[in-house]
Write an enzyme that holds these catalytic residues in place. Structure first.
Site, PDB file in Angstrom:
ATOM      1  N   ARG A 161       0.834  -1.220   0.000  1.00 19.71           N
ATOM      2  CA  ARG A 161       0.000   0.000   0.000  1.00 19.71           C
ATOM      3  C   ARG A 161       0.865   1.266   0.000  1.00 19.71           C
ATOM      4  NH1 ARG A 161      -3.133  -3.686  -0.548  1.00 19.71           N
ATOM      5  NH2 ARG A 161      -5.281  -3.793   0.193  1.00 19.71           N
ATOM      6  N   SER A 235     -10.533  -0.761   3.318  1.00 22.63           N
ATOM      7  CA  SER A 235      -9.772  -0.953   4.560  1.00 22.63           C
ATOM      8  C   SER A 235      -9.340   0.408   5.102  1.00 22.63           C
ATOM      9  CB  SER A 235      -8.514  -1.764   4.303  1.00 22.63           C
ATOM     10  OG  SER A 235      -8.840  -3.028   3.804  1.00 22.63           O
ATOM     11  N   GLU A 331      -4.735   3.562   6.607  1.00 21.21           N
ATOM     12  CA  GLU A 331      -4.421   3.399   5.192  1.00 21.21           C
ATOM     13  C   GLU A 331      -5.020   4.543   4.375  1.00 21.21           C
ATOM     14  OE1 GLU A 331      -5.701   1.802   1.540  1.00 21.21           O
ATOM     15  OE2 GLU A 331      -5.908  -0.083   2.640  1.00 21.21           O
TER      16      GLU A 331
END
Ligand code: EPU
Length: 335
Positions: A161, A235, A331
Site C-alpha cells: 500500500r 480498509s 491506510e
C-alpha cells in the site's frame, strides 16, 4: 467550469460533506495546465475516485478531479500486451475491459473502488495480487515544471500500500496514464484461499480469468459494503507488519491468530482480526461505525462528519495498542 463553494460529498466514497473553495474537472493535460495556471496561489487537491480519502474539514483551495480517459494497446506479441489507460478511467470498468479482451493479470483486483490513476499511488492489492505485479510504467504531470515524466516500476518504489507518490514525491505529480503488462494466454492466480473455495462452491475446476473475476466480485460483495449504499473507503487501516516475537506473544492466548510471514523475522497480522477480537466489529454510533462483516472497514451510514470517523479510528488504534501492543496505521488519506 470552475465551481465555487462546492460540496465534495458526491466525489468521496465515504459520502462526507465538506466544502471546496474551488472545484473543477479536467480531461486533458492542457485543461489541467490551464487550471493550475489560473489558480497559482491556491492549495491543491487532486481527486481520482475519492475512494481512499477521509475529509475532516473544508478544503480552502482548488480541488481538481481527474477525468482523463483512454484505453489503448500500445504493444502486442503472441504472449503479452501493454495496455495504457487514462488515469480518470474507473478502475473496475478498466479491469472488465481487460477481461473482455482476455488480457490476464488484473482479474483478482475486480471491483476495487477508485480510478486507474489512484491505483499505483498506494499499489492497490487484493486476493494475492498487487498492481505492481502487472505494472509497466506511468506518465505523470510534474506540477513545478509542467513537464510529463515517465516512471518505470523501480522509480515508483512500490511497497505494501505504498509508492513514491505517497512519500518522497507527495503532492509533486499528477498521474495522467498508467500502462500495464498483461498476458494473453491466461494464467490465473487462485492461491488466495477464499478464491479457491468460492470457485469450488461454483463447481469451477479449470477457471478462466472471468471465473476468477466473478469469484472475487462475489467474495467482495459478501464482505465489503458497497460505497454507493454505505459510505466507506475500504480498509481503513493497513495490516501491521510486526516482529515475530509480537506474534508469538499474541499466539499464546490466540493460537489461531492469522499471521502471514513477510521475511524470516517479520510478518503481517490481520488488522481486521485484531479489531474484531477487541470487540469493535459491528459497533455502531448513530450514523457511523465499524462494518459488521469486515472490521477493517469504517462506515458512514449517512450524515456523519469526517471527525467522528477519525475519532473512532483513534479510539480503535489506542485500544489495539493497549490490548495487543500493536500500532495500527491508517491506510486512508486524512484531509
Ligand atoms: N478477519 C477477521 N475479522 C474481520 C476481518 C478479517 O477475523 O473482521 C480475519 C479473516 O478471517 C482472515 C484475515 O483476517 O483470517 C484476513 O482477512 P481478509 O482476507 O478479509 O483480508 P484483510 O487482511 O482483512 C486485505 C486488504 C483488502 C483486500 C483483502 C483481500 C489490507 C489493508 N486490506 O484485507 O483490501 O481486499 O485483503 O485480499 O491489506 C482495501 O485495501 O481497501 C481492501 C479492502
Amino acid at each position: 467550469m470552475i465551481q465555487t463553494n462546492f460540496d465534495l460529498k458526491s466525489v468521496n466514497t465515504f459520502g462526507i460533506s465538506a466544502k471546496a473553495k474551488f472545484f473543477a474537472t479536467f480531461s486533458s493535460v492542457q485543461e489541467l495546465a490551464d487550471l493550475l495556471a489560473s489558480y497559482p496561489q491556491e492549495e491543491r487537491l487532486i481527486l481520482g475516485g475519492g475512494s481512499n480519502l477521509l475529509l475532516t474539514k473544508d478544503f480552502n483551495g482548488l480541488v481538481l478531479k481527474n477525468e482523463m480517459k483512454g484505453f489503448q494497446v500500445t504493444f502486442e506479441d503472441e504472449n503479452e500486451v501493454l495496455v495504457q489507460a487514462g488515469a480518470g478511467e474507473v478502475w473496475h470498468e478498466f479491469v472488465m475491459q481487460c477481461i473482455d479482451q482476455n488480457f490476464s493479470g488484473l482479474e483478482n483486483l475486480s471491483l476495487i473502488p477508485g480510478s486507474v490513476g489512484a491505483s499505483p499511488m498506494q499499489n492497490i492489492g487484493a486476493y494475492g495480487v498487487e498492481i505492481k505485479d502487472c505494472f509497466e510504467s506511468l506518465q505523470a504531470y510534474h506540477i513545478a515544471s509542467g513537464e510529463i515524466h515517465s516512471f518505470d516500476k523501480a522509480a515508483c518504489a512500490f511497497g505494501y500500500r505504498e509508492s513514491v507518490f505517497k512519500n518522497v514525491l507527495k503532492g509533486q505529480y499528477i498521474i495522467c496514464a498508467v500502462t500495464f503488462r498483461l498476458k494473453k494466454n491466461a494464467t490465473v492466480n487462485t492461491s488466495y484461499g477464499a478464491i479457491s473455495s468460492e470457485l469450488e462452491k461454483r463447481g469451477v475446476s479449470d477457471p478462466t480469468i472471468r471465473d476468477v473475476s466473478q469469484a472475487v466480485i462475489a467474495i467482495r460483495q459478501s464482505k465489503l459494503p458497497d460505497p454507493k449504499v454505505i459510505g466507506n473507503a475500504g480498509s481503513f487501516f493497513k495490516n501491521p507488519i510486526v516482529h515475530q516475537s509480537v506474534y508469538a506473544a499474541i499466539q499464546k492466548n490466540f493460537p489461531d491468530a492469522p499471521y502471514y510471514p513477510t521475511d524470516e523475522n517479520h510478518g503481517k497480522l490481520a488488522a481486521g482480526w485484531l479489531i474484531e477480537q477487541a470487540g469493535w466489529k459491528g459497533k455502531t454510533f448513530d450514523t457511523y461505525g465499524v462494518h459488521k462483516l469486515q472490521a477493517l472497514v469504517l462506515v458512514n451510514y449517512g450524515g456523519s462528519t469526517g471527525n467522528q470517523i477519525y475519532d473512532l479510528s483513534s479510539q480503535i488504534i489506542a485500544d489495539i495498542q493497549l490490548k495487543f501492543g500493536v500500532t495500527l496505521e491508517r491506510e486512508v488519506n486524512i484531509l
